[in-house]
Design a protein around this motif. Structure first.
Motif, mmCIF file in Angstrom:
data_model
loop_
_atom_site.group_PDB
_atom_site.id
_atom_site.type_symbol
_atom_site.label_atom_id
_atom_site.label_comp_id
_atom_site.label_asym_id
_atom_site.label_seq_id
_atom_site.Cartn_x
_atom_site.Cartn_y
_atom_site.Cartn_z
ATOM 1 N N VAL A 120 60.283 8.086 12.056
ATOM 2 C CA VAL A 120 59.316 8.581 12.714
ATOM 3 C C VAL A 120 59.182 9.984 11.997
ATOM 4 O O VAL A 120 59.652 10.103 11.100
ATOM 5 C CB VAL A 120 59.839 9.257 14.121
ATOM 6 C CG1 VAL A 120 60.152 7.718 14.900
ATOM 7 C CG2 VAL A 120 60.811 9.986 14.121
ATOM 8 N N ALA A 121 57.834 10.655 12.463
ATOM 9 C CA ALA A 121 57.452 11.880 11.883
ATOM 10 C C ALA A 121 58.562 12.898 11.957
ATOM 11 O O ALA A 121 59.352 13.185 12.910
ATOM 12 C CB ALA A 121 56.181 12.277 12.264
ATOM 13 N N GLU A 153 55.345 -4.637 10.007
ATOM 14 C CA GLU A 153 55.895 -3.679 11.252
ATOM 15 C C GLU A 153 55.728 -2.238 10.874
ATOM 16 O O GLU A 153 56.214 -1.814 9.723
ATOM 17 C CB GLU A 153 57.353 -3.995 11.259
ATOM 18 C CG GLU A 153 58.276 -3.118 12.097
ATOM 19 C CD GLU A 153 57.973 -3.161 13.557
ATOM 20 O OE1 GLU A 153 57.731 -2.008 14.093
ATOM 21 O OE2 GLU A 153 57.793 -4.116 14.066
ATOM 22 N N PRO A 154 54.984 -1.420 11.763
ATOM 23 C CA PRO A 154 54.683 -0.053 11.467
ATOM 24 C C PRO A 154 55.633 0.771 11.015
ATOM 25 O O PRO A 154 55.806 1.412 10.035
ATOM 26 C CB PRO A 154 53.754 0.168 12.796
ATOM 27 C CG PRO A 154 53.417 -1.144 13.445
ATOM 28 C CD PRO A 154 54.172 -2.103 12.775
ATOM 29 N N ARG A 201 57.157 0.919 7.384
ATOM 30 C CA ARG A 201 56.131 1.185 6.045
ATOM 31 C C ARG A 201 56.782 2.127 5.066
ATOM 32 O O ARG A 201 56.460 2.023 4.006
ATOM 33 C CB ARG A 201 54.894 1.823 6.791
ATOM 34 C CG ARG A 201 53.975 0.739 7.349
ATOM 35 C CD ARG A 201 52.657 1.258 7.850
ATOM 36 N NE ARG A 201 51.864 0.545 8.539
ATOM 37 C CZ ARG A 201 51.025 0.863 9.527
ATOM 38 N NH1 ARG A 201 50.792 1.906 9.928
ATOM 39 N NH2 ARG A 201 50.307 -0.220 10.282
ATOM 40 N N GLU A 202 57.621 3.035 5.709
ATOM 41 C CA GLU A 202 58.232 3.958 4.569
ATOM 42 C C GLU A 202 59.620 3.765 4.399
ATOM 43 O O GLU A 202 60.416 4.702 3.833
ATOM 44 C CB GLU A 202 57.876 5.492 5.450
ATOM 45 C CG GLU A 202 56.492 5.840 5.630
ATOM 46 C CD GLU A 202 55.572 5.611 4.259
ATOM 47 O OE1 GLU A 202 56.086 6.372 3.449
ATOM 48 O OE2 GLU A 202 54.576 5.171 4.381
ATOM 49 N N TYR A 203 60.075 2.568 4.981
ATOM 50 C CA TYR A 203 61.455 2.323 4.815
ATOM 51 C C TYR A 203 61.645 1.498 3.299
ATOM 52 O O TYR A 203 61.480 0.432 3.246
ATOM 53 C CB TYR A 203 62.086 1.289 5.962
ATOM 54 C CG TYR A 203 63.267 1.014 6.196
ATOM 55 C CD1 TYR A 203 64.442 2.102 6.191
ATOM 56 C CD2 TYR A 203 63.793 -0.203 6.152
ATOM 57 C CE1 TYR A 203 65.608 1.996 6.246
ATOM 58 C CE2 TYR A 203 65.376 -0.295 6.211
ATOM 59 C CZ TYR A 203 66.156 0.604 6.288
ATOM 60 O OH TYR A 203 67.610 0.530 6.226
ATOM 61 N N HIS A 204 62.346 2.407 2.576
ATOM 62 C CA HIS A 204 62.405 1.882 1.340
ATOM 63 C C HIS A 204 63.395 0.526 0.908
ATOM 64 O O HIS A 204 63.089 -0.149 0.050
ATOM 65 C CB HIS A 204 63.252 3.017 0.414
ATOM 66 C CG HIS A 204 64.864 2.964 0.710
ATOM 67 N ND1 HIS A 204 65.249 3.606 1.919
ATOM 68 C CD2 HIS A 204 65.956 2.588 -0.072
ATOM 69 C CE1 HIS A 204 66.397 3.687 1.692
ATOM 70 N NE2 HIS A 204 66.822 3.023 0.550
ATOM 71 N N LEU A 205 64.274 0.240 1.860
ATOM 72 C CA LEU A 205 64.990 -1.112 1.707
ATOM 73 C C LEU A 205 63.996 -2.357 1.857
ATOM 74 O O LEU A 205 64.371 -3.300 1.471
ATOM 75 C CB LEU A 205 66.174 -1.075 2.636
ATOM 76 C CG LEU A 205 67.468 -0.155 2.317
ATOM 77 C CD1 LEU A 205 68.313 -0.288 3.147
ATOM 78 C CD2 LEU A 205 67.570 -0.295 0.709
ATOM 79 N N PRO A 240 63.908 -3.999 13.367
ATOM 80 C CA PRO A 240 63.350 -4.381 12.481
ATOM 81 C C PRO A 240 64.489 -4.622 11.275
ATOM 82 O O PRO A 240 64.520 -5.439 10.241
ATOM 83 C CB PRO A 240 62.227 -3.818 11.903
ATOM 84 C CG PRO A 240 61.741 -3.389 13.425
ATOM 85 C CD PRO A 240 63.072 -3.105 14.125
ATOM 86 N N ILE A 241 65.238 -3.660 11.358
ATOM 87 C CA ILE A 241 66.462 -3.599 10.213
ATOM 88 C C ILE A 241 67.468 -4.706 10.275
ATOM 89 O O ILE A 241 67.712 -4.939 9.336
ATOM 90 C CB ILE A 241 67.062 -2.155 10.268
ATOM 91 C CG1 ILE A 241 66.098 -0.872 10.101
ATOM 92 C CG2 ILE A 241 68.271 -2.380 9.382
ATOM 93 C CD1 ILE A 241 66.571 0.161 10.244
#
Length: 420
Positions: free
Chosen positions: A151-152, A362-363, A366-370, A333-334
């Motif tokens: 999250v932000a 999956e929003p 988007r920023e999850y590097h794995l 999602p993980i």
């Protein structure tokens, strides 16, 4: 020693010691927000003085003593604990700050565990409890916690500020809850301890990929909790998970501190004592006769890896089934991403890639590097080198850990070699 190097050393020390300092101060001032401020004051003093006088022989004790002196000064000024201070001064005939330090150090109990239960109090929301504890116990910044939550950063910052205010306004005590209250807070406490362990197992940011001391502290807290509540299967499940994962520590990085992925680790060097302890804890969880929860299921997955001599001999079909069960009790999602890896190992990369491609929509990922990291690995196995390189480069751009970034860029470079 150069100033920048000194500051990096202080940062490392702070990450190792801050939780204990904050816990010790909370016992003195009974306000977790105030305790964190006092601990930060000690850090600022260290940043100013250590470049001149050098790093003390016992930097943790130096920071704790400095922070306690700040707390005692504050207590004197504000009379926040006036009654107790008067009692100490009169009944114990104490006259120095060292005397007060010694008395406070003699109090029985585990301050870190008390701090976890305090910050997991029901007056806070589930998300607030976890965010606050990650901040206080793991020393994570708001940016790093935001990455964990996907999250932000501003959302996490507001969540932490509100949580500290709520604890203070409700005068939440710094103590272990009674047995009847313990169960209500247990799931969050377990979550926090495991997040703490995970931060040590694969650091969110910084120059080191692993933080073994943080893992050891999380494992120790888990073992203490298992003694306090021996009839809760998920406590044993979590301990089992941490024991087995800890067995791989010496093989997770090479002599240069560079990461070694699970598939490439020398399993002969895995710690067999920790594996046996983990398997025993998993058996204790099973013997309690309830369906396996998320930690016991993850421990069962780790046990599959621990009991296989090689990657090829690993029972990937069983691991896929365990991930399927995990996705039902703890859908996320993980978990789905990990299931995709297991599916790819059991049935081929094409099947795993189908699941990963669905996660691309999956929003929260988007920023999850794995996600691009796993996708790159699957594309590499399929011989789609250009696409794999792009994914590894994207993954490298998303991680804040320097070691992990270097590993991903090396994998991207390997793709170039394949196409040349």
């Amino acid at each position: 020693m150069k100033l920048s190097h000194t500051h990096r050393t202080i940062d490392t020390i702070w990450r190792m010691e801050s939780a204990k300092i904050i816990a010790g101060l909370t016992r003195m001032v009974w306000d977790v927000g105030l305790a964190e401020d006092l601990a930060q004051d000690a850090l600022v003093i260290a940043l100013n003085r250590w470049p001149e006088i050098g790093i003390p022989d016992n930097p943790g004790a130096w920071l704790m003593t400095t922070a306690k002196r700040r707390a005692i000064d504050l207590i004197r000024r504000t009379k926040l604990r006036d009654q107790k201070y008067v009692e100490i001064a009169h009944s114990m005939d104490l006259s120095t700050e060292e005397d007060i330090d010694d008395l406070l150090d003699e109090e029985i109990g585990d301050d870190l565990l008390r701090l976890i239960f305090m910050t997991c109090h029901p007056v806070l929301s589930q998300d607030a409890r976890v965010a606050l504890t990650l901040r206080l116990l793991c020393g994570l910044t708001t940016e790093e916690i935001a990455r964990s939550f996907l999250v932000a950063e501003s959302t996490i910052a507001q969540r932490i500020v509100r949580a500290k205010r709520t604890l203070s306004a409700n005068k939440v005590p710094f103590e272990m809850p009674a047995r009847e209250e313990l169960k209500d807070r247990l799931s969050t406490v377990l979550e926090v301890i495991y997040l703490m362990f995970n931060e040590g197992y694969a650091a969110t940011s910084g120059v080191d990929w692993i933080r073994p001391l943080l893992c050891q502290e999380a494992l120790r807290l888990g073992r203490v909790l298992a003694e306090i509540d021996p009839y809760e299967p998920e406590v044993h499940g979590l301990v089992a998970l941490m024991e087995i994962q800890s067995s791989r520590f010496r093989t997770r990085v090479n002599s240069k501190g560079e990461p070694i992925l699970l598939m490439d680790q020398n399993r002969a060097q895995w710690d067999q004592l920790l594996i046996r302890r983990g398997l025993a804890a998993l058996e204790r969880s099973r013997k309690l006769g309830r369906p396996l929860g998320p930690y016991s299921l993850q421990a069962a997955i780790s046990a599959c890896h621990a009991q296989a001599n090689t990657t090829a001999e690993t029972d990937w079909i069983r691991i896929s089934a365990l991930y399927e069960a995990l996705s039902r009790v703890m859908p996320s999602p993980i978990v789905e991403l990990n299931r995709a890896v297991a599916i790819s190992m059991a049935f081929g990369p094409t099947f795993g890639l189908q699941i990963v491609d669905e996660l691309n929509h999956e929003p929260s990922m988007r920023e999850y590097h794995l996600l691009p990291s796993v996708r790159g690995d699957l594309l590499l196995k399929l011989g789609r080198y250009d696409e794999a390189r792009t994914e590894f480069e994207r993954a490298a751009s998303l991680t804040a850990n320097e070691r992990e970034r270097a590993l991903l860029l090396n994998r991207a470079a390997d793709c170039n070699l394949e196409t040349s």
